[in-house]
Design a protein around this motif. Structure first.
Motif, PDB file in Angstrom:
ATOM      1  N   SER A 103      33.655  87.291   1.199  1.00  0.00           N
ATOM      2  CA  SER A 103      33.821  87.770   2.596  1.00  0.00           C
ATOM      3  C   SER A 103      32.923  87.337   3.403  1.00  0.00           C
ATOM      4  O   SER A 103      31.285  87.006   3.184  1.00  0.00           O
ATOM      5  N   ASP A 104      33.264  86.611   4.704  1.00  0.00           N
ATOM      6  CA  ASP A 104      32.067  86.278   5.650  1.00  0.00           C
ATOM      7  C   ASP A 104      31.680  84.693   5.375  1.00  0.00           C
ATOM      8  O   ASP A 104      30.923  84.280   6.090  1.00  0.00           O
ATOM      9  N   GLU A 105      32.126  84.045   4.098  1.00  0.00           N
ATOM     10  CA  GLU A 105      31.707  82.764   4.172  1.00  0.00           C
ATOM     11  C   GLU A 105      32.800  81.873   4.873  1.00  0.00           C
ATOM     12  O   GLU A 105      33.907  82.189   5.020  1.00  0.00           O
ATOM     13  N   ASP A 106      32.210  80.643   5.124  1.00  0.00           N
ATOM     14  CA  ASP A 106      33.152  79.742   5.892  1.00  0.00           C
ATOM     15  C   ASP A 106      33.631  78.733   5.062  1.00  0.00           C
ATOM     16  O   ASP A 106      33.359  78.290   4.226  1.00  0.00           O
ATOM     17  N   VAL A 107      34.982  78.513   5.475  1.00  0.00           N
ATOM     18  CA  VAL A 107      35.935  77.560   4.882  1.00  0.00           C
ATOM     19  C   VAL A 107      36.584  76.653   5.916  1.00  0.00           C
ATOM     20  O   VAL A 107      37.012  77.031   6.693  1.00  0.00           O
ATOM     21  N   LEU A 108      36.421  75.248   5.777  1.00  0.00           N
ATOM     22  CA  LEU A 108      36.959  74.430   6.422  1.00  0.00           C
ATOM     23  C   LEU A 108      38.701  73.788   5.812  1.00  0.00           C
ATOM     24  O   LEU A 108      38.654  73.703   4.702  1.00  0.00           O
ATOM     25  N   VAL A 109      39.531  74.233   6.675  1.00  0.00           N
ATOM     26  CA  VAL A 109      41.009  73.946   5.935  1.00  0.00           C
ATOM     27  C   VAL A 109      41.394  72.905   7.116  1.00  0.00           C
ATOM     28  O   VAL A 109      41.415  72.702   8.209  1.00  0.00           O
ATOM     29  N   LEU A 110      41.902  71.791   6.252  1.00  0.00           N
ATOM     30  CA  LEU A 110      42.319  70.481   6.946  1.00  0.00           C
ATOM     31  C   LEU A 110      44.057  70.735   6.998  1.00  0.00           C
ATOM     32  O   LEU A 110      44.789  71.247   6.014  1.00  0.00           O
ATOM     33  N   ASN A 111      44.698  70.681   8.340  1.00  0.00           N
ATOM     34  CA  ASN A 111      45.848  71.270   8.533  1.00  0.00           C
ATOM     35  C   ASN A 111      46.922  70.124   8.880  1.00  0.00           C
ATOM     36  O   ASN A 111      46.659  69.476   9.797  1.00  0.00           O
ATOM     37  N   THR A 112      47.701  69.839   7.764  1.00  0.00           N
ATOM     38  CA  THR A 112      48.946  68.952   8.421  1.00  0.00           C
ATOM     39  C   THR A 112      50.062  69.257   8.141  1.00  0.00           C
ATOM     40  O   THR A 112      51.206  68.730   8.166  1.00  0.00           O
ATOM     41  N   GLY A 113      50.246  70.775   8.695  1.00  0.00           N
ATOM     42  CA  GLY A 113      51.491  71.409   8.890  1.00  0.00           C
ATOM     43  C   GLY A 113      51.641  72.801   8.266  1.00  0.00           C
ATOM     44  O   GLY A 113      50.533  73.500   8.329  1.00  0.00           O
ATOM     45  N   TYR A 114      52.840  73.353   8.341  1.00  0.00           N
ATOM     46  CA  TYR A 114      53.078  74.664   7.738  1.00  0.00           C
ATOM     47  C   TYR A 114      52.118  75.068   6.722  1.00  0.00           C
ATOM     48  O   TYR A 114      51.839  76.426   6.703  1.00  0.00           O
ATOM     49  N   PHE A 115      52.138  74.307   5.600  1.00  0.00           N
ATOM     50  CA  PHE A 115      51.262  75.146   4.592  1.00  0.00           C
ATOM     51  C   PHE A 115      49.647  75.219   4.755  1.00  0.00           C
ATOM     52  O   PHE A 115      49.118  76.025   3.972  1.00  0.00           O
ATOM     53  N   GLY A 116      49.351  74.357   5.849  1.00  0.00           N
ATOM     54  CA  GLY A 116      47.878  74.743   5.938  1.00  0.00           C
ATOM     55  C   GLY A 116      47.717  75.899   6.832  1.00  0.00           C
ATOM     56  O   GLY A 116      46.877  76.769   6.657  1.00  0.00           O
ATOM     57  N   ASP A 117      48.564  75.932   7.801  1.00  0.00           N
ATOM     58  CA  ASP A 117      48.738  77.431   8.616  1.00  0.00           C
ATOM     59  C   ASP A 117      48.672  78.748   7.489  1.00  0.00           C
ATOM     60  O   ASP A 117      48.007  79.612   7.689  1.00  0.00           O
ATOM     61  N   SER A 118      49.715  78.640   6.550  1.00  0.00           N
ATOM     62  CA  SER A 118      49.825  79.622   5.388  1.00  0.00           C
ATOM     63  C   SER A 118      48.660  79.733   4.714  1.00  0.00           C
ATOM     64  O   SER A 118      48.037  80.909   4.225  1.00  0.00           O
ATOM     65  N   PHE A 119      47.968  78.657   4.088  1.00  0.00           N
ATOM     66  CA  PHE A 119      46.650  78.877   3.619  1.00  0.00           C
ATOM     67  C   PHE A 119      45.509  79.522   4.428  1.00  0.00           C
ATOM     68  O   PHE A 119      44.703  80.335   3.592  1.00  0.00           O
ATOM     69  N   ALA A 120      45.430  78.944   5.475  1.00  0.00           N
ATOM     70  CA  ALA A 120      44.154  79.515   6.409  1.00  0.00           C
ATOM     71  C   ALA A 120      44.694  81.171   6.455  1.00  0.00           C
ATOM     72  O   ALA A 120      43.749  81.855   6.495  1.00  0.00           O
ATOM     73  N   ASP A 121      45.906  81.202   6.797  1.00  0.00           N
ATOM     74  CA  ASP A 121      46.384  82.956   6.840  1.00  0.00           C
ATOM     75  C   ASP A 121      45.941  83.598   5.609  1.00  0.00           C
ATOM     76  O   ASP A 121      45.417  84.829   5.777  1.00  0.00           O
ATOM     77  N   CYS A 122      46.226  82.935   4.489  1.00  0.00           N
ATOM     78  CA  CYS A 122      45.917  83.728   3.302  1.00  0.00           C
ATOM     79  C   CYS A 122      44.402  83.968   3.214  1.00  0.00           C
ATOM     80  O   CYS A 122      43.791  85.042   2.709  1.00  0.00           O
ATOM     81  N   LEU A 123      43.685  82.788   3.435  1.00  0.00           N
ATOM     82  CA  LEU A 123      41.940  82.957   3.523  1.00  0.00           C
ATOM     83  C   LEU A 123      41.578  84.238   4.324  1.00  0.00           C
ATOM     84  O   LEU A 123      40.712  84.912   3.759  1.00  0.00           O
ATOM     85  N   GLN A 124      41.934  84.346   5.510  1.00  0.00           N
ATOM     86  CA  GLN A 124      41.459  85.298   6.546  1.00  0.00           C
ATOM     87  C   GLN A 124      42.070  86.708   5.992  1.00  0.00           C
ATOM     88  O   GLN A 124      41.537  87.666   6.391  1.00  0.00           O
ATOM     89  N   THR A 170      37.485  77.728   9.817  1.00  0.00           N
ATOM     90  CA  THR A 170      37.689  76.897  10.760  1.00  0.00           C
ATOM     91  C   THR A 170      38.621  75.977  10.469  1.00  0.00           C
ATOM     92  O   THR A 170      38.857  75.192   9.205  1.00  0.00           O
ATOM     93  N   GLN A 171      39.553  75.304  11.215  1.00  0.00           N
ATOM     94  CA  GLN A 171      40.697  74.446  11.075  1.00  0.00           C
ATOM     95  C   GLN A 171      40.421  73.051  11.718  1.00  0.00           C
ATOM     96  O   GLN A 171      40.073  72.773  12.790  1.00  0.00           O
ATOM     97  N   VAL A 172      40.762  71.943  10.981  1.00  0.00           N
ATOM     98  CA  VAL A 172      40.961  70.618  11.797  1.00  0.00           C
ATOM     99  C   VAL A 172      42.472  70.402  11.831  1.00  0.00           C
ATOM    100  O   VAL A 172      42.950  70.040  10.546  1.00  0.00           O
ATOM    101  N   LYS A 173      43.205  70.585  12.863  1.00  0.00           N
ATOM    102  CA  LYS A 173      44.741  70.268  12.774  1.00  0.00           C
ATOM    103  C   LYS A 173      44.999  68.954  13.312  1.00  0.00           C
ATOM    104  O   LYS A 173      44.619  68.662  14.547  1.00  0.00           O
ATOM    105  N   ALA A 174      45.760  68.258  12.446  1.00  0.00           N
ATOM    106  CA  ALA A 174      46.303  66.997  12.907  1.00  0.00           C
ATOM    107  C   ALA A 174      47.541  67.366  14.017  1.00  0.00           C
ATOM    108  O   ALA A 174      48.107  68.493  13.667  1.00  0.00           O
ATOM    109  N   ASP A 175      47.823  66.274  14.831  1.00  0.00           N
ATOM    110  CA  ASP A 175      48.916  66.439  15.347  1.00  0.00           C
ATOM    111  C   ASP A 175      50.334  66.401  14.580  1.00  0.00           C
ATOM    112  O   ASP A 175      50.055  65.933  13.353  1.00  0.00           O
ATOM    113  N   ILE A 176      51.515  66.728  14.797  1.00  0.00           N
ATOM    114  CA  ILE A 176      52.349  66.881  14.049  1.00  0.00           C
ATOM    115  C   ILE A 176      52.906  65.309  13.355  1.00  0.00           C
ATOM    116  O   ILE A 176      53.127  64.285  14.202  1.00  0.00           O
ATOM    117  N   GLY A 177      52.980  65.298  12.064  1.00  0.00           N
ATOM    118  CA  GLY A 177      53.268  63.795  11.503  1.00  0.00           C
ATOM    119  C   GLY A 177      51.899  63.113  11.217  1.00  0.00           C
ATOM    120  O   GLY A 177      52.005  61.957  10.930  1.00  0.00           O
TER     121      GLY A 177
END
Ligand SMILES: *Cc1c(COP(=O)(O)O)cnc(C)c1O
Length: 382
Positions: free
Chosen positions: A79-100, A107-114
């Motif tokens: 708990s309280d540790e930081d994770v960097l999520v690279l987000n290229t779509g739906y499954f990045g959102d969900s992985f982040a959601d699970c971690l939270q 922290t997310q780095v979100k790419a534009d769609i595609g």
């Protein structure tokens, strides 16, 4: 094969080999039977070959790919540790959601769609704080975008060598090259029903020695019971040393099926398998491009080899194409992305559909796609 069977050309579940299905019909067998124990043991050993690793620890547990996220969140991150999520779509959102869900600071780095985050963006993000882990969706099944896990892992070794490199390979294991040891990857997680070609129901996760050390040295209790490696590690060790042991009943028949599939996969060079997936992907993408269609990934260099995500032509909707294709015996998938969902479709091309061209799955899929898309007004010269 049942002649009424419709080809399942979606990004998982994929088509299953007859021998894999036959393994599923093993008669009732105790999970500590002498006929099952060595099969489970061998599955664990075969997985190391598939992931190109000598000493990493495989976990094979009833569940689906999603359970892999819970395993990462509950066993490796406190708990309280930081994770960097690279987000290229739906499954990045969900992985982040699970971690939270487990109290992890994301922290997310979100790419534009595609698109996918650039190495420069990742480099910058890595310098902002100390991240316990970075997660990468190897192929985001909602966009068909392929991430360069080798380059990202190299960057992490340079900038933040203690950060664990975690790969969601649910839509890439078996269709894209993954060299765990050579590329310094700490975790790859996947599910049975995608390119491994086994019916759904298994979560398969493999953890580097370094990740296992992080797990053994954690300071706070694990906030999960079923997903806890404290419960599963003794089971994996036990079966690998050819002894049965119980924590929660393993899906005996699915493990027989996985064993059959892994043996088939490993009976040919992995390089050939990945090459075949590239060639088939190019064939499908060329055919769609010839019809004037546009892909969701912004260019072919960052597009997955085991699936294709394509925008419908102007004015065409899912209901104009998908039911017609299904009527003709080819099932493909609609869009999944939260923003562009209704605007595109997805074709899976993994596993035996790719490695056994004599089945004509790809030929039939391309033909059906071409015919229907031309009927819907797409251009095309033949
Ligand atoms: C399918 C998929 C998942 C989820 O796997 P399930 O087996 O459906 O739980 C996670 N990540 C990616 C990239 C996927 O394609």
């Amino acid at each position: 094969m049942n002649s009424k069977h419709k080809l399942c050309m979606i990004p998982g579940p994929v088509e299953f080999h007859e021998d894999v299905l036959t393994s599923m019909s093993t008669l009732a067998t105790s999970h500590v039977s002498p006929s099952f124990i060595p099969i489970f043991g061998e599955v664990i050993e075969l997985l190391r070959k598939i992931f190109c690793t000598e000493k990493s620890q495989p976990f094979v547990v009833s569940g689906s790919g999603t359970l892999g996220w819970d395993m990462v969140a509950s066993n490796l991150i406190e708990s309280d540790e930081d994770v960097l999520v690279l987000n290229t779509g739906y499954f990045g959102d969900s992985f982040a959601d699970c971690l939270q869900t487990y109290g992890v600071k994301v922290t997310q780095v979100k790419a534009d769609i595609g698109d996918r985050p650039s190495l420069e963006e990742i480099r910058q993000a890595l310098t902002t704080k100390k991240f316990k882990a970075i997660t990468i969706t190897h192929v985001d099944t909602s966009t068909g975008v392929l991430s360069d896990i080798k380059a990202i892992s190299t960057l992490v070794q340079q900038i933040s060598p203690e950060t664990l490199v975690i790969v969601d390979g649910v839509c890439s294991v078996g269709s894209e090259e993954i060299r765990m040891d050579e590329w310094n990857i700490d975790i790859v997680l996947t599910a049975s029903q995608k390119a491994l070609g086994v019916p759904p129901g298994l979560c398969i996760l493999i953890a580097s020695e370094r990740a296992m050390n992080v797990f053994h040295n954690r300071e706070t209790p694990i906030k999960s019971y079923y997903a806890s490696w404290r419960n599963w590690l003794p089971i994996m060790n036990s079966y690998e040393s050819r002894k049965g042991m119980y924590f929660a009943t393993p899906p005996v028949q699915l493990i027989f099926a996985l064993h059959t599939s892994l043996k088939q996969i490993i009976s040919r060079p992995l390089e050939l398998r990945f090459q075949q997936h590239k060639e088939v992907s190019n064939r499908i993408k060329n055919s769609l491009e010839e019809l004037g269609l546009k892909f969701v990934p912004k260019n072919r260099e960052i597009a997955a080899n085991g699936m294709t995500a394509v925008y419908y032509p102007e004015g065409v909707k899912a209901t104009d194409l998908l039911p017609k294709l299904a009527e003709q015996g080819v099932v493909i998938a609609g869009g999944l992305h939260k923003v562009i969902g209704p605007k595109y479709f997805r074709v899976g091309h993994m596993g035996i559909s790719v490695t056994e061209p004599e089945r004509k799955h790809i030929d039939n899929t391309i033909e059906a796609l071409k015919g229907n898309l031309k009927d819907l007004g797409c251009k095309g010269d033949n």
